[in-house]
Design a protein around this motif. Structure first.
Motif, short mmCIF file in Angstrom:
data_model
loop_
_atom_site.label_atom_id
_atom_site.label_comp_id
_atom_site.label_asym_id
_atom_site.label_seq_id
_atom_site.Cartn_x
_atom_site.Cartn_y
_atom_site.Cartn_z
N UNK A 17 0.87 -1.18 -0.08
CA UNK A 17 0.01 -0.10 -0.07
C UNK A 17 1.01 0.97 0.22
N UNK A 18 1.94 1.20 -0.65
CA UNK A 18 2.95 2.26 -0.79
C UNK A 18 3.78 2.18 -2.16
N UNK A 19 4.21 3.12 -2.63
CA UNK A 19 5.23 3.41 -3.59
C UNK A 19 6.54 3.44 -2.84
N UNK B 182 -4.42 9.75 -2.72
CA UNK B 182 -3.10 9.41 -2.90
C UNK B 182 -2.88 8.37 -4.09
N UNK B 183 -3.70 7.40 -4.35
CA UNK B 183 -3.43 6.60 -5.39
C UNK B 183 -3.47 7.20 -6.62
N UNK B 184 -3.88 8.64 -6.81
CA UNK B 184 -3.63 9.01 -8.06
C UNK B 184 -2.48 10.00 -8.40
N UNK B 185 -1.51 9.55 -7.50
CA UNK B 185 -0.32 10.33 -7.67
C UNK B 185 0.97 9.31 -7.48
N UNK B 186 2.32 9.52 -7.98
CA UNK B 186 3.15 8.49 -7.90
C UNK B 186 4.48 9.46 -7.34
N UNK B 187 5.13 8.62 -6.94
CA UNK B 187 6.54 9.16 -6.14
C UNK B 187 7.65 9.56 -7.21
N UNK B 188 8.22 10.60 -7.21
CA UNK B 188 9.14 11.02 -8.03
C UNK B 188 10.28 11.89 -7.52
N UNK B 189 11.52 11.89 -8.01
CA UNK B 189 12.41 12.85 -7.77
C UNK B 189 12.79 13.49 -9.05
N UNK B 190 12.65 14.92 -9.23
CA UNK B 190 13.03 15.55 -10.46
C UNK B 190 14.16 16.44 -10.46
N UNK B 191 15.10 16.22 -11.32
CA UNK B 191 16.38 17.01 -11.48
C UNK B 191 16.26 18.10 -12.58
N UNK C 187 14.69 5.75 1.43
CA UNK C 187 14.99 7.18 2.03
C UNK C 187 13.57 7.83 2.05
N UNK C 188 12.59 7.62 0.92
CA UNK C 188 11.41 8.45 0.89
C UNK C 188 10.42 7.19 0.17
N UNK C 189 9.44 7.10 0.81
CA UNK C 189 8.36 6.19 0.30
C UNK C 189 6.93 6.89 0.36
N UNK C 190 5.88 6.47 -0.41
CA UNK C 190 4.80 7.36 -0.52
C UNK C 190 3.58 6.29 -0.33
N UNK C 191 3.05 6.61 0.90
CA UNK C 191 2.09 5.73 1.56
C UNK C 191 0.61 6.02 0.82
N UNK C 192 -0.04 4.96 0.34
CA UNK C 192 -1.43 5.40 -0.17
C UNK C 192 -2.75 5.31 0.77
#
Length: 413
Positions: free
Chosen positions: A141-143, A236-245, A406-411
């Motif tokens: 239940x997390x990305x 939350x499930x309509x979003x996903x985890x990113x790191x943008x550079x 280091x960073x997870x996105x919980x739904x």
């Protein structure tokens, strides 16, 4: 629905980042994952590669693996090794590898932006790998692994991120490969609002690495929308985890090829046929291409430098890529690699592993021939994505890599 928004990360507790941080699940084999997790009970590999906690030979796609991953994640939370942010935040994520530094923003991005092409992709995905990520997200239940994004240089964003990094980072850990990972928390409402506005104003973001993760997130969102009890809109499930550079800070290495056999050709026959499309020069040392249109080829005991006539390079943004030229003029017609996404006779090796690794696998007899390529550029990647086209598989190897854990996105909903 906004394209980008802050989130309440599940992250290592203060002082525990070094215990948790792990390489991305898809850059280590099962054997490597077992070795790296040995003596490290809180390594995130126990979640991202949970098969290492089951008997050797366990199918990594079996239900037991996902259940074990869920149990391991819950155990890390109960032990206080992982903690949940109390409010939604953005995070500044910096990677330092030798003299190279890149600083980006960790956030969540709308699946809708991915589906409508505002977040641009450039690769196809493999069904089995995509299914694996869907099951992993559902089980946890997390990305738990961020998608690596690129954005076109934006001075205001970079200036704001620089102000944040003047403070003390929440996490500062140097991984086993020597890459330093630093994370700062952005909780100030004014900065959160500014960053949201800046990114909302961007025409496009580009997936650099993480096509399976983003595709899986979209599938999970679609599945959850089918449940009438599931919240709609900004759930939350309509979003996903990113790191943008920013694009000018990112670095792409070569992504090289190994072929198991010569497709019935003798060594002499292969060289003769390659010479119809490429100029061939024997080399006394391993060949690392210095420009586009140049390749290194290794057969047992001998390196060759291959060069293609620039007049034979088409204008099409996909066909002109070095990976495409090699595929279309050599791998497919001469070595029978018709579909590199599915053919078991081809293997791909990131340039971080060096040319010696290619040579060793050929000399051992495991592989018959190796090809070293010039790195695809980020400009090439963006041109392909802007054209709505698809690159050949394994066209880009980004380095340094983001860490898992280091960073997870919980739904939550």
């Amino acid at each position: 629905m906004s394209m980008i928004r802050p989130f309440a990360a599940l992250r290592p507790a203060l002082g525990r980042a070094a215990d948790v941080a792990a390489p991305p699940y898809d850059v280590v084999s099962q054997e490597e994952a077992r070795a790296r997790a040995e003596g490290r009970p809180w390594s995130f590999l126990h979640i991202s590669r949970a098969e290492i906690d089951l008997p050797p030979g366990t199918d990594p796609y079996s239900p037991q693996v996902y259940a074990r991953a869920r149990g391991n994640l819950q155990a890390m939370e109960r032990a206080g090794v992982l903690v949940r942010e109390t409010v939604p935040c953005y995070y500044v994520y910096r990677l330092v590898m030798g003299e190279h530094t890149q600083t980006g923003l960790a956030a969540t991005v709308a699946v809708e932006a991915y589906e409508t092409g505002r977040v641009r992709r450039h690769e196809l995905t493999r069904p089995d790998k995509e299914d694996d990520r869907v099951r992993q997200i559902d089980a946890l239940n997390a990305q738990t692994g961020p998608v690596l994004l690129a954005y076109r240089h934006h001075p205001e964003v970079e200036t704001l991120l620089a102000t944040v990094t003047r403070g003390t980072p929440e996490m500062d850990v140097t991984a086993a490969d020597g890459v330093r990972h630093l994370v700062w928390i952005v909780a100030d409402p004014a900065k959160l609002a500014q960053l949201t506005v800046f990114f909302e104003g961007m025409e496009r973001l580009y997936i650099a690495d993480g096509h399976h993760r983003s595709a899986a997130a979209a599938r999970v969102a679609a599945l959850r929308k089918q449940d009438p009890a599931t919240p709609a809109g900004d759930a939350d499930h309509n979003y996903f985890l990113v790191v943008a550079f920013p694009d000018q800070e990112m670095r792409i290495l070569d992504y090289n090829r190994l072929i198991k056999d010569l497709h019935g050709l003798s060594r002499e026959d292969l060289l003769a046929q390659v010479a119809r499309s490429f100029r061939i020069e024997p080399a006394e040392a391993p060949v690392r291409p210095t420009q586009s249109g140049e390749y290194g080829m290794y057969l047992p005991g001998q390196w060759y430098r291959l060069s293609i006539d620039p007049t034979q390079v088409p204008a099409d943004p996909v066909a002109r890529l070095d990976v495409s030229l090699l595929q279309d003029k050599l791998l497919a017609p001469l070595l029978g690699i018709g579909d590199p996404r599915r053919d078991k006779r081809i293997d791909f090796v990131g340039g971080i592993r060096g040319l010696a690794g290619l040579q060793e696998r050929v000399d051992s007899g495991e592989m018959a021939v190796a090809f070293a390529l010039y790195p695809t550029t980020l400009g090439d990647l963006m041109a392909v994505a802007d054209a709505g086209a698809i690159m050949p598989p394994k066209s880009t190897w980004f380095e340094p890599k983001l860490a898992d854990g280091l960073l997870s996105h919980v739904l939550d909903n």
